[in-house]
Design a protein around this motif. Sequence first.
Motif, PDB file in Angstrom:
ATOM      1  N   ILE A  70       0.846  -1.191   0.000  1.00  0.00           N
ATOM      2  CA  ILE A  70       0.000   0.000   0.000  1.00  0.00           C
ATOM      3  C   ILE A  70       0.882   1.242   0.000  1.00  0.00           C
ATOM      4  CG2 ILE A  70      -1.861  -1.178   1.215  1.00  0.00           C
ATOM      5  CD1 ILE A  70      -1.005   0.328   3.747  1.00  0.00           C
ATOM      6  N   THR A  71       0.295   2.367  -0.398  1.00  0.00           N
ATOM      7  CA  THR A  71       0.969   3.664  -0.327  1.00  0.00           C
ATOM      8  C   THR A  71       0.155   4.575   0.590  1.00  0.00           C
ATOM      9  OG1 THR A  71      -0.213   4.416  -2.326  1.00  0.00           O
ATOM     10  CG2 THR A  71       1.973   3.472  -2.614  1.00  0.00           C
ATOM     11  N   THR A 101       0.039   8.564   2.259  1.00  0.00           N
ATOM     12  CA  THR A 101       0.507   9.934   2.062  1.00  0.00           C
ATOM     13  C   THR A 101       0.535  10.679   3.390  1.00  0.00           C
ATOM     14  OG1 THR A 101      -0.409   9.963  -0.177  1.00  0.00           O
ATOM     15  CG2 THR A 101       0.110  12.073   0.812  1.00  0.00           C
ATOM     16  N   SER A 116       6.400  13.279  -2.923  1.00  0.00           N
ATOM     17  CA  SER A 116       5.431  13.166  -4.002  1.00  0.00           C
ATOM     18  C   SER A 116       5.944  13.938  -5.218  1.00  0.00           C
ATOM     19  CB  SER A 116       4.083  13.728  -3.552  1.00  0.00           C
ATOM     20  OG  SER A 116       4.211  15.103  -3.218  1.00  0.00           O
ATOM     21  N   VAL A 139       5.218  10.378   0.413  1.00  0.00           N
ATOM     22  CA  VAL A 139       4.521   9.138   0.091  1.00  0.00           C
ATOM     23  C   VAL A 139       5.352   7.962   0.602  1.00  0.00           C
ATOM     24  CG1 VAL A 139       3.558   7.690  -1.732  1.00  0.00           C
ATOM     25  CG2 VAL A 139       3.466  10.185  -1.939  1.00  0.00           C
ATOM     26  N   THR A 196       5.641   3.755   1.178  1.00  0.00           N
ATOM     27  CA  THR A 196       5.184   2.437   0.762  1.00  0.00           C
ATOM     28  C   THR A 196       5.313   1.486   1.943  1.00  0.00           C
ATOM     29  OG1 THR A 196       5.919   2.845  -1.497  1.00  0.00           O
ATOM     30  CG2 THR A 196       5.488   0.557  -0.885  1.00  0.00           C
ATOM     31  N   ASP A 250      -5.843   0.589  -1.808  1.00  0.00           N
ATOM     32  CA  ASP A 250      -4.419   0.456  -1.482  1.00  0.00           C
ATOM     33  C   ASP A 250      -3.695   1.790  -1.433  1.00  0.00           C
ATOM     34  OD1 ASP A 250      -4.360   1.110  -4.138  1.00  0.00           O
ATOM     35  OD2 ASP A 250      -3.314  -0.686  -4.799  1.00  0.00           O
ATOM     36  N   LYS A 251      -4.430   2.912  -1.489  1.00  0.00           N
ATOM     37  CA  LYS A 251      -3.851   4.241  -1.364  1.00  0.00           C
ATOM     38  C   LYS A 251      -4.632   5.016  -0.305  1.00  0.00           C
ATOM     39  CE  LYS A 251      -2.038   4.668  -6.098  1.00  0.00           C
ATOM     40  NZ  LYS A 251      -2.317   3.265  -6.455  1.00  0.00           N
TER      41      LYS A 251
END
Length: 218
Positions: free
Chosen positions: A36-37, A39, A69, A76, A78, A131-132
């Motif tokens: 997943i990412t 922020t 980013s 960002v 991961t 996933d974000k």
Amino acid sequence: PRARWLPSLVWLIPLVAAVVGLSLLINTLASRGPEITVTFRTAEGLTPGKTPVRYKDVDIGVVSHVALSPDRKHVVATADMARDTDSMLLKDTRFWVVKPRIERQGISGLSTLLSGSYIELLPGKKNKYRDKFDVMDTPPVAQPDEKGLRIRLLSEQSRGLNIGDPVMYRGFSVGRVELSHFSTGSRQMEYQLFITAPYDGLVTNNVRFWMNGGVRFE
């Protein structure tokens, strides 16, 4: 006869090593979960390979990479999640960073002074996979399964309330401020309150709110 078998044994060693390496690779891939990412505003407290993702004090993932980013306005990260965590990564799943905080309602996150900051996950209820995610600035006021009532208030006053401020009734806390922001469209302050059960029954059609060092209603 020994000389004949010597070349065969020499070739057997790399073959066994290749089989062992392949089995380890298969086990590693089988144990991996989704990627997943997330922020963030800043990378404060994030360390690739060390910062864990937790749910109820159980490690379910780890931050693997941190970068700016493309517009350089955010960070960002991961995260590699554990296997079988897909059901926890839903549209309304929320993330926030657990770290020492001094707020009006008290001090929290002192345990991270020694262990370091970590990312807390709160699973959502919607069935759509995601996933974000964007990290929340503060921990959520109420759990998804907590019973109560959410209401929206508008105020002309410029003196705003902060997230986490209490909602009072006769000197007793019956809820918290969940969201607080200024609406450029209506030019008013907008608040979302969560009134915990069973005090949500106090909210009727003729309920009134006012600011008095907090929020009270009769």
